[in-house]
Design a protein around this motif. Structure first.
Motif, PDB file in Angstrom:
ATOM      1  N   GLU A   4       0.683  -1.203   0.153  1.00 59.10           N
ATOM      2  CA  GLU A   4       0.224   0.026  -0.066  1.00 59.10           C
ATOM      3  C   GLU A   4       0.850   1.217  -0.035  1.00 59.10           C
ATOM      4  O   GLU A   4       1.838   1.345   0.879  1.00 59.10           O
ATOM      5  CB  GLU A   4      -0.786  -0.025   1.119  1.00 59.10           C
ATOM      6  CG  GLU A   4      -1.619   1.131   1.279  1.00 59.10           C
ATOM      7  CD  GLU A   4      -2.798   0.989   2.491  1.00 59.10           C
ATOM      8  OE1 GLU A   4      -3.465   2.170   2.659  1.00 59.10           O
ATOM      9  OE2 GLU A   4      -2.537   0.003   3.061  1.00 59.10           O
ATOM     10  N   LYS A   5       0.625   2.218  -0.847  1.00 54.07           N
ATOM     11  CA  LYS A   5       1.014   3.559  -0.787  1.00 54.07           C
ATOM     12  C   LYS A   5       0.731   4.316   0.266  1.00 54.07           C
ATOM     13  O   LYS A   5      -0.168   4.246   0.800  1.00 54.07           O
ATOM     14  CB  LYS A   5       1.276   4.174  -2.335  1.00 54.07           C
ATOM     15  CG  LYS A   5       1.823   3.354  -3.569  1.00 54.07           C
ATOM     16  CD  LYS A   5       1.656   3.948  -4.784  1.00 54.07           C
ATOM     17  CE  LYS A   5       2.201   3.185  -5.975  1.00 54.07           C
ATOM     18  NZ  LYS A   5       3.597   3.346  -5.899  1.00 54.07           N
ATOM     19  N   MET A   6       1.771   5.325   0.419  1.00 53.25           N
ATOM     20  CA  MET A   6       1.475   6.391   1.659  1.00 53.25           C
ATOM     21  C   MET A   6       1.052   7.539   0.853  1.00 53.25           C
ATOM     22  O   MET A   6       1.216   8.218   0.031  1.00 53.25           O
ATOM     23  CB  MET A   6       3.053   6.609   2.120  1.00 53.25           C
ATOM     24  CG  MET A   6       3.763   5.579   3.026  1.00 53.25           C
ATOM     25  SD  MET A   6       4.728   6.149   4.119  1.00 53.25           S
ATOM     26  CE  MET A   6       6.001   6.968   2.864  1.00 53.25           C
ATOM     27  N   ASN A   7      -0.237   7.932   1.659  1.00 54.52           N
ATOM     28  CA  ASN A   7      -0.784   9.148   1.409  1.00 54.52           C
ATOM     29  C   ASN A   7      -0.263  10.351   2.175  1.00 54.52           C
ATOM     30  O   ASN A   7       0.782  10.292   2.754  1.00 54.52           O
ATOM     31  CB  ASN A   7      -2.344   8.957   1.793  1.00 54.52           C
ATOM     32  CG  ASN A   7      -2.561   8.601   3.237  1.00 54.52           C
ATOM     33  OD1 ASN A   7      -1.796   8.949   4.062  1.00 54.52           O
ATOM     34  ND2 ASN A   7      -3.825   8.139   3.645  1.00 54.52           N
ATOM     35  N   PHE A   8      -0.926  11.404   2.066  1.00 52.91           N
ATOM     36  CA  PHE A   8      -0.444  12.604   2.663  1.00 52.91           C
ATOM     37  C   PHE A   8      -0.191  12.452   4.248  1.00 52.91           C
ATOM     38  O   PHE A   8       0.733  12.764   4.826  1.00 52.91           O
ATOM     39  CB  PHE A   8      -1.340  13.932   2.553  1.00 52.91           C
ATOM     40  CG  PHE A   8      -0.760  15.074   3.069  1.00 52.91           C
ATOM     41  CD1 PHE A   8      -0.160  15.957   2.277  1.00 52.91           C
ATOM     42  CD2 PHE A   8      -1.228  15.449   4.361  1.00 52.91           C
ATOM     43  CE1 PHE A   8       0.463  17.208   2.549  1.00 52.91           C
ATOM     44  CE2 PHE A   8      -0.649  16.620   5.009  1.00 52.91           C
ATOM     45  CZ  PHE A   8      -0.068  17.580   4.098  1.00 52.91           C
ATOM     46  N   ASN A   9      -1.151  12.015   4.939  1.00 50.50           N
ATOM     47  CA  ASN A   9      -0.999  11.642   6.262  1.00 50.50           C
ATOM     48  C   ASN A   9       0.102  10.794   6.863  1.00 50.50           C
ATOM     49  O   ASN A   9       1.006  11.227   7.683  1.00 50.50           O
ATOM     50  CB  ASN A   9      -2.498  11.284   6.938  1.00 50.50           C
ATOM     51  CG  ASN A   9      -2.215  11.135   8.371  1.00 50.50           C
ATOM     52  OD1 ASN A   9      -1.839  11.887   9.142  1.00 50.50           O
ATOM     53  ND2 ASN A   9      -2.636   9.532   8.910  1.00 50.50           N
ATOM     54  N   ALA A  10       0.305   9.746   6.011  1.00 50.74           N
ATOM     55  CA  ALA A  10       1.292   8.903   6.304  1.00 50.74           C
ATOM     56  C   ALA A  10       2.530   9.337   6.032  1.00 50.74           C
ATOM     57  O   ALA A  10       3.558   9.371   6.753  1.00 50.74           O
ATOM     58  CB  ALA A  10       0.978   7.587   5.336  1.00 50.74           C
ATOM     59  N   THR A  11       2.836  10.372   4.945  1.00 47.01           N
ATOM     60  CA  THR A  11       3.905  10.686   4.485  1.00 47.01           C
ATOM     61  C   THR A  11       4.589  11.836   5.666  1.00 47.01           C
ATOM     62  O   THR A  11       5.587  11.942   5.872  1.00 47.01           O
ATOM     63  CB  THR A  11       3.940  11.340   3.161  1.00 47.01           C
ATOM     64  OG1 THR A  11       3.352  10.439   2.111  1.00 47.01           O
ATOM     65  CG2 THR A  11       5.445  11.916   2.733  1.00 47.01           C
ATOM     66  N   TRP A  12       3.327  12.561   6.076  1.00 45.06           N
ATOM     67  CA  TRP A  12       3.671  13.681   6.827  1.00 45.06           C
ATOM     68  C   TRP A  12       4.057  13.080   8.240  1.00 45.06           C
ATOM     69  O   TRP A  12       5.095  13.565   8.965  1.00 45.06           O
ATOM     70  CB  TRP A  12       2.399  14.453   7.153  1.00 45.06           C
ATOM     71  CG  TRP A  12       2.272  15.573   8.172  1.00 45.06           C
ATOM     72  CD1 TRP A  12       2.841  16.751   7.994  1.00 45.06           C
ATOM     73  CD2 TRP A  12       2.312  15.515   9.828  1.00 45.06           C
ATOM     74  NE1 TRP A  12       2.854  17.595   9.314  1.00 45.06           N
ATOM     75  CE2 TRP A  12       2.499  16.795  10.298  1.00 45.06           C
ATOM     76  CE3 TRP A  12       1.801  14.493  10.362  1.00 45.06           C
ATOM     77  CZ2 TRP A  12       2.219  16.937  11.785  1.00 45.06           C
ATOM     78  CZ3 TRP A  12       1.779  14.560  11.698  1.00 45.06           C
ATOM     79  CH2 TRP A  12       1.826  15.811  12.324  1.00 45.06           C
ATOM     80  N   SER A  13       3.489  12.171   8.589  1.00 41.96           N
ATOM     81  CA  SER A  13       3.817  11.104   9.920  1.00 41.96           C
ATOM     82  C   SER A  13       5.221  10.536   9.891  1.00 41.96           C
ATOM     83  O   SER A  13       5.981  10.804  10.844  1.00 41.96           O
ATOM     84  CB  SER A  13       2.688  10.086   9.974  1.00 41.96           C
ATOM     85  OG  SER A  13       1.673  10.650  10.371  1.00 41.96           O
TER      86      SER A  13
END
Length: 417
Positions: A4-13
């Motif tokens: 699963e690819k990382m969305n904005f929230n995951a990337t920010w985190s």
């Protein structure tokens, strides 16, 4: 990373976790010692340089449509020899950073048990050994765990900061120490720059982001801004709680001292748990990413092929062992200040190069990247001048190692590969 690819929230985190993970727990006492009441300004200056660098990293990743950071960017502009040498120095910077995180982990956990001075070094060795084993099993990149725990870290840090700010006592900023002139904030920014280095690890995961052309620049920009605010609040708030002198005298465990003063034993335990999880996850993430970087560099024949060999779990076996061994050795023999200084100088140099590449490649708003390159250069020079007075052997050693890499690396590779 896969699946699963990382969305904005995951990337920010992940970006916030990469910076805060070991950063503020490791450098708070160091920066108060250097910049005194201007520690908050040091975090602001270093953060602005990091913010500009985040712009350069993301725009270059978009331009070349691939990750890989400084190593990839230099190869793209046909500076392959310099790219190889810089990759070695960058790996050294990550190893130094990893040793800082392990060193900090050992001291925070050992403080609870109040044992001898030997225990922090032993705990540093143990955490590196355990997480090296975890990585070799193929489960080192626990990104989902990082996304969950980052909010816990922020809650503890902001709680401490708010407690101190409510008490508001500006005299605590210089309590027990000589007031510093404001320009020491510039030197301090160079000294603790490693506290902001974590965001660029995401540039290695460019292909694993959802809509990376939008996600990477937006998430890294807001991650750096968030961390700047957190660091400034924590620097002021915790100093208000215990005073500058206490943070300097206990720089290895500065936040534990503030936690205990704020909430007694409960505060000590909460901060220690947060520090242990933060620095432990930072060790894990840095070990994983650095091993993958070494594997990538070795595959391009800029490191001995040994470091590209994978075990049955598809993990670069010798890269993990090499990183773990050297970082454990440094954590055992080094001091916090010297390790932080050396790592900060390496990242200032690397980020300066990336900003310069971004300016020359005419990315969007390239004048910002030029300002970043100049800022990195000035902060690095200021830091080196001061450290030559305070810890000359560490700086001279770093210079000699870096020079040897640039001079002898091509000959060494010819003999080994």
């Amino acid at each position: 990373m896969s699946g699963e690819k990382m969305n904005f929230n995951a990337t920010w985190s992940m970006a916030v976790g990469g910076m805060v993970g070991g950063g503020i727990f490791s450098v708070l006492g160091v920066i108060v010692h250097t910049a005194g009441q201007w520690a908050w300004l040091s975090f602001l200056i270093a953060g602005l340089i990091a913010l500009i660098s985040a712009h350069s990293y993301s725009q270059l990743s978009i331009k070349y449509n691939e990750g890989g950071g400084a190593f990839t960017f230099l190869r793209e502009i046909n500076h392959k020899g310099f790219a190889g040498s810089l990759s070695w120095i960058l790996i050294l910077g990550y190893i130094l950073t990893l040793s800082v995180y392990a060193f900090t982990f050992g001291h925070y956990v050992a403080h609870v048990f109040n044992a001898g001075s030997w225990l922090p070094r032993v705990l540093a060795l143990i955490i590196i050994a355990i997480l090296a084993g975890v990585n070799l099993k193929g489960i080192g990149n626990a990104s989902k765990v990082e996304i969950i725990t980052v909010y816990g870290k922020l809650l503890v840090l902001l709680g401490l900061a708010i407690f101190g700010l409510v008490e508001w006592n500006p005299e605590q900023l210089t309590q027990g120490i000589d007031p510093k002139p404001w320009h020491m904030a510039i030197i301090g920014a160079g000294t603790i720059f490693m506290a902001y280095e974590g965001f660029q690890l995401l540039s290695y995961d460019y292909s694993d982001l959802t809509n990376p052309d939008k996600t990477l620049p937006g998430a890294t920009r807001w991650a750096v801004i968030s961390v700047i605010i957190i660091y400034i609040l924590v620097a002021i708030g915790t100093t208000m709680i215990v005073g500058a002198e206490s943070l300097v005298e206990n720089k290895e465990i500065a936040l534990s001292i503030a936690g205990k003063k704020a909430l007694g034993t409960t505060g000590l335990v909460i901060v220690t748990i947060a520090a242990a999880f933060s620095t432990g996850s930072a060790v894990n993430a840095t070990l994983f990413s650095t091993a993958r970087l070494m594997e990538s560099v070795a595959e391009k024949k800029d490191l001995p092929q040994l470091f590209a060999i994978e075990n049955r779990n598809k993990i670069p076996f010798y890269a993990v062992l090499g990183i773990a061994g050297i970082s454990a050795f440094l954590a055992i023999i080094g001091s916090l200040s010297s390790l932080v200084d050396a790592a900060s100088i390496i990242f200032l140099f690397t980020f300066g190069i990336v900003n310069l590449i971004a300016f020359r490649q005419k990315i969007k708003r390239r004048w910002i990247s030029l300002a970043g390159a100049i800022g990195c250069g000035l902060a690095m020079i200021a830091d080196i001048i001061v450290q030559l007075e305070n810890t000359p052997y560490a700086i001279i050693g770093l210079f000699l190692i870096s020079t040897a890499i640039f001079v002898f690396r091509p000959y060494l590779l010819k003999r080994i590969n």
